[in-house]
Design an enzyme around this catalytic site. Structure first.
Site, PDB file in Angstrom:
ATOM      1  N   ASP A  99      -0.544  -3.028  -7.010  1.00 37.88           N
ATOM      2  CA  ASP A  99      -0.855  -2.363  -5.742  1.00 37.88           C
ATOM      3  C   ASP A  99      -1.039  -0.872  -6.010  1.00 37.88           C
ATOM      4  O   ASP A  99      -2.149  -0.373  -6.116  1.00 37.88           O
ATOM      5  CB  ASP A  99       0.240  -2.616  -4.713  1.00 37.88           C
ATOM      6  CG  ASP A  99      -0.068  -1.973  -3.359  1.00 37.88           C
ATOM      7  OD1 ASP A  99      -1.076  -1.254  -3.243  1.00 37.88           O
ATOM      8  OD2 ASP A  99       0.707  -2.176  -2.405  1.00 37.88           O
ATOM      9  N   LYS A 154      10.140  -7.080   1.289  1.00 39.62           N
ATOM     10  CA  LYS A 154      10.240  -5.786   0.625  1.00 39.62           C
ATOM     11  C   LYS A 154      11.617  -5.666  -0.033  1.00 39.62           C
ATOM     12  O   LYS A 154      12.651  -5.879   0.613  1.00 39.62           O
ATOM     13  CB  LYS A 154      10.060  -4.654   1.644  1.00 39.62           C
ATOM     14  CG  LYS A 154       8.683  -4.605   2.287  1.00 39.62           C
ATOM     15  CD  LYS A 154       7.630  -4.094   1.324  1.00 39.62           C
ATOM     16  CE  LYS A 154       6.315  -3.845   2.039  1.00 39.62           C
ATOM     17  NZ  LYS A 154       5.283  -3.287   1.150  1.00 39.62           N
ATOM     18  N   ASP A 189       7.665  -7.703  -2.828  1.00 38.72           N
ATOM     19  CA  ASP A 189       7.037  -6.401  -3.081  1.00 38.72           C
ATOM     20  C   ASP A 189       8.141  -5.374  -3.286  1.00 38.72           C
ATOM     21  O   ASP A 189       8.858  -5.019  -2.358  1.00 38.72           O
ATOM     22  CB  ASP A 189       6.159  -6.002  -1.900  1.00 38.72           C
ATOM     23  CG  ASP A 189       5.360  -4.727  -2.167  1.00 38.72           C
ATOM     24  OD1 ASP A 189       5.513  -4.150  -3.259  1.00 38.72           O
ATOM     25  OD2 ASP A 189       4.587  -4.316  -1.286  1.00 38.72           O
ATOM     26  N   GLU A 231       4.920  -8.182  -6.513  1.00 36.73           N
ATOM     27  CA  GLU A 231       3.934  -7.120  -6.321  1.00 36.73           C
ATOM     28  C   GLU A 231       4.516  -5.777  -6.744  1.00 36.73           C
ATOM     29  O   GLU A 231       5.582  -5.382  -6.282  1.00 36.73           O
ATOM     30  CB  GLU A 231       3.488  -7.076  -4.862  1.00 36.73           C
ATOM     31  CG  GLU A 231       2.377  -6.068  -4.591  1.00 36.73           C
ATOM     32  CD  GLU A 231       1.950  -6.085  -3.135  1.00 36.73           C
ATOM     33  OE1 GLU A 231       1.495  -5.032  -2.645  1.00 36.73           O
ATOM     34  OE2 GLU A 231       2.077  -7.142  -2.478  1.00 36.73           O
ATOM     35  N   LYS A 291      -6.323  -2.178  -1.064  1.00 35.89           N
ATOM     36  CA  LYS A 291      -6.122  -1.591   0.261  1.00 35.89           C
ATOM     37  C   LYS A 291      -7.397  -0.830   0.626  1.00 35.89           C
ATOM     38  O   LYS A 291      -7.865   0.033  -0.138  1.00 35.89           O
ATOM     39  CB  LYS A 291      -4.928  -0.636   0.265  1.00 35.89           C
ATOM     40  CG  LYS A 291      -3.594  -1.264  -0.177  1.00 35.89           C
ATOM     41  CD  LYS A 291      -3.021  -2.161   0.896  1.00 35.89           C
ATOM     42  CE  LYS A 291      -1.671  -2.745   0.468  1.00 35.89           C
ATOM     43  NZ  LYS A 291      -0.616  -1.731   0.292  1.00 35.89           N
TER      44      LYS A 291
END
Length: 337
Positions: A229, A154, A178, A204, A251
């Site tokens: 995403d 992240k 991400d 991402e 998701k």
């Protein structure tokens, strides 16, 4: 058919930080559906970004109990269509319900879910393990705590390249990045060049979800593939993301469960886009549902159970990125007492 709703506060091993928030507890709702001596389980966790709470999901499901109790032997697709009409304003609640019903349906058929769908598990992708934003020293420590073949890192800080540079010194694992909407177009294009040299596989969601002009520029000029995403929530978003992203991260909570997720995967493949499913720090209940989609995926991020201090269920297990299925039918989940 009977429904039982349970709420849990899942405690994390470490505070988990992304570009826009940090948390140590993950509230979760578990749906159990009972019929003919079988139980099916589904899960959805709260998410502030999508204005979803455990209480709101529970309230919305309680309002449609008469419908749920009236269901007999509909296919998961038929059940989802009817449930969606009642829960289209709360896709997270629909996800927990759909996953529980799909699990129950497979158990009543005497099959594991991937068997019911006719999937072969011979070439399943490995899951990554996520390193949340922290000081560089703590991020290195988290990585060393669990050696892994693929890390999802992240980012969205002023030290992003320094972070990945330092992490690379300690492993030859695949890196995925991400940024959770935390970068600008210039940052994305510049960072992509440096990150590619550091062994990063893809980026991402670097930009804000609705920055379609920016997405187009990044898609055209980035030296790394870009996976959507936050820009890809429901089925209609798949075609919207085509020619703006190289792939999509689905998701289950966002789209409303396993049933629409399978349709999104199929649509993505038709468009020549990469397929990925991610998690939202669910327990083994939610992660086990994701596991049965693996044969259709290029990438998967289903490490939620590895981030928990305590789990509430048994089901799939993960060893060095490889998913091992339960011997039980359906998704293979059993709640711990």
């Amino acid at each position: 058919m009977k429904i039982i709703l349970r709420t849990f506060n899942l405690k994390l091993k470490h505070p988990f930080t992304i570009s826009r928030k940090s948390h140590s507890i993950q509230p979760s709702l578990i749906v159990e559906l009972q019929s003919e001596g079988h139980s099916g389980f589904g899960e959805a966790t709260s998410n502030t970004y999508y204005n979803t709470t455990v209480d709101s999901m529970k309230h919305n499901l309680e309002k449609i109990i008469p419908f749920i109790e009236s269901v007999t032997n509909e296919t998961p697709e038929e059940f989802w269509r009817k449930a969606h009409q009642l829960l289209q304003h709360d896709l997270f609640a629909l996800c927990a319900l759909d996953n529980a019903y799909t699990d129950l349906y497979a158990r009543k058929k005497g099959k594991k879910l991937y068997e019911l769908w006719g999937y072969s598990i011979d070439h399943n992708p490995k899951t990554d393990y996520t390193i949340g934003i922290d000081s560089i020293e703590k991020m290195v420590s988290k990585m060393k705590e669990l050696p892994w073949p693929i890390y999802k890192i992240k980012l969205g800080t002023k030290e992003d390249i320094a972070i990945v540079t330092e992490l690379r010194k300690h492993t030859d694992a695949i890196f995925r990045i991400d940024a959770n909407c935390g970068w600008t177009v210039p940052e994305t294009l510049t960072n992509a060049v440096a990150l590619k040299k550091l062994g990063v596989e893809f980026l991402e969601q670097p930009l804000k979800a609705d920055d379609w002009k920016g997405h187009a520029t990044v898609f055209k000029h980035s030296v790394l593939p870009i996976i959507a995403d936050e820009s890809c929530i429901v089925e209609a978003d798949v075609t919207k993301c085509h020619n703006y992203f190289h792939g999509i991260n689905i998701k289950l909570g966002k789209c409303g469960g396993l049933t629409p997720a399978r349709r999104m995967i199929a649509q993505s493949k038709k468009l020549g886009m990469k397929t990925m499913v991610g998690c939202m720090t669910e327990s083994t209940v939610g992660i086990s549902a994701i596991a049965h989609l693996l044969p259709e995926l290029d990438f998967v991020d289903m490490d939620g159970i590895l981030l928990l201090a305590d789990d509430i269920a048994t089901g799939i297990r993960i060893l060095d990125g490889v998913i091992q299925y339960s011997e039980l039918n359906g998704t293979g989940v059993t709640l711990k007492s």
